[in-house]
Write an enzyme that holds these catalytic residues in place. Structure first.
Site, mmCIF file in Angstrom:
data_model
loop_
_atom_site.group_PDB
_atom_site.id
_atom_site.type_symbol
_atom_site.label_atom_id
_atom_site.label_comp_id
_atom_site.label_asym_id
_atom_site.label_seq_id
_atom_site.Cartn_x
_atom_site.Cartn_y
_atom_site.Cartn_z
ATOM 1 N N GLY A 16 0.799 -1.221 0.000
ATOM 2 C CA GLY A 16 0.000 0.000 0.000
ATOM 3 C C GLY A 16 0.829 1.267 0.000
ATOM 4 N N ASP A 17 1.976 1.232 0.667
ATOM 5 C CA ASP A 17 2.876 2.383 0.681
ATOM 6 C C ASP A 17 3.281 2.729 -0.757
ATOM 7 O OD1 ASP A 17 4.725 4.350 1.733
ATOM 8 O OD2 ASP A 17 6.325 2.890 1.398
ATOM 9 N N ALA A 18 3.651 1.728 -1.530
ATOM 10 C CA ALA A 18 4.065 1.940 -2.921
ATOM 11 C C ALA A 18 2.898 2.432 -3.778
ATOM 12 C CB ALA A 18 4.641 0.648 -3.498
#
Length: 136
Positions: A16-18
């Site tokens: 999700g960060d990416a």
């Protein structure tokens, strides 16, 4: 890509960060920003742990998330991380991990339209000043 339903919160947050970062970078480039230093400092307003914590509080206030999305947020927030919080308090760090896990879940479950909707909402909150998070 593995079964997202069985994935732990840290793995979901990693993805999700990416995913979220791509939407933010795309937005900043579309605004005409090109200098790396300016891009990095501006992106912090959207992607820092403090920004995520502020955005999550607004998501709660606006009753934005479905029950299922809240469950994936909690999976990330409650996950045991072996890395420490950098430049923030542990509560903001854990909430940030929850927000990232939410985006990871949405991506791995192929909910592109919902990702776009939430990313646009997050950008709008930051740019309208609702998050009150300033880049360093």
């Amino acid at each position: 890509m593995g079964n997202y339903q069985q994935m732990n919160g840290i793995a979901l947050a990693y993805m999700g960060d990416a995913v979220y970062e791509i939407y933010i970078r795309q937005h900043l480039l579309a605004k005409g920003m090109v200098k790396p230093t300016h891009l990095h400092h501006t992106a912090t307003r959207y992607v820092s742990a403090k920004a995520h914590a502020a955005l999550y509080r607004l998501m709660e206030a606006d009753d934005l998330l479905t029950d299922e999305e809240k469950q994936y947020f909690l999976r990330g927030r409650n996950a045991k991380s072996h890395t420490g919080a950098k430049n923030t308090d542990i509560v903001s760090y854990r909430i940030s991990t929850g927000v990232e896990a939410l985006f990871g879940y949405l991506y791995l479950s192929n909910q592109t339209a919902r990702i776009e909707q939430l990313a646009a909402w997050c950008i709008e909150q930051v740019e309208s000043g609702r998050t009150k998070v300033n880049a360093k």
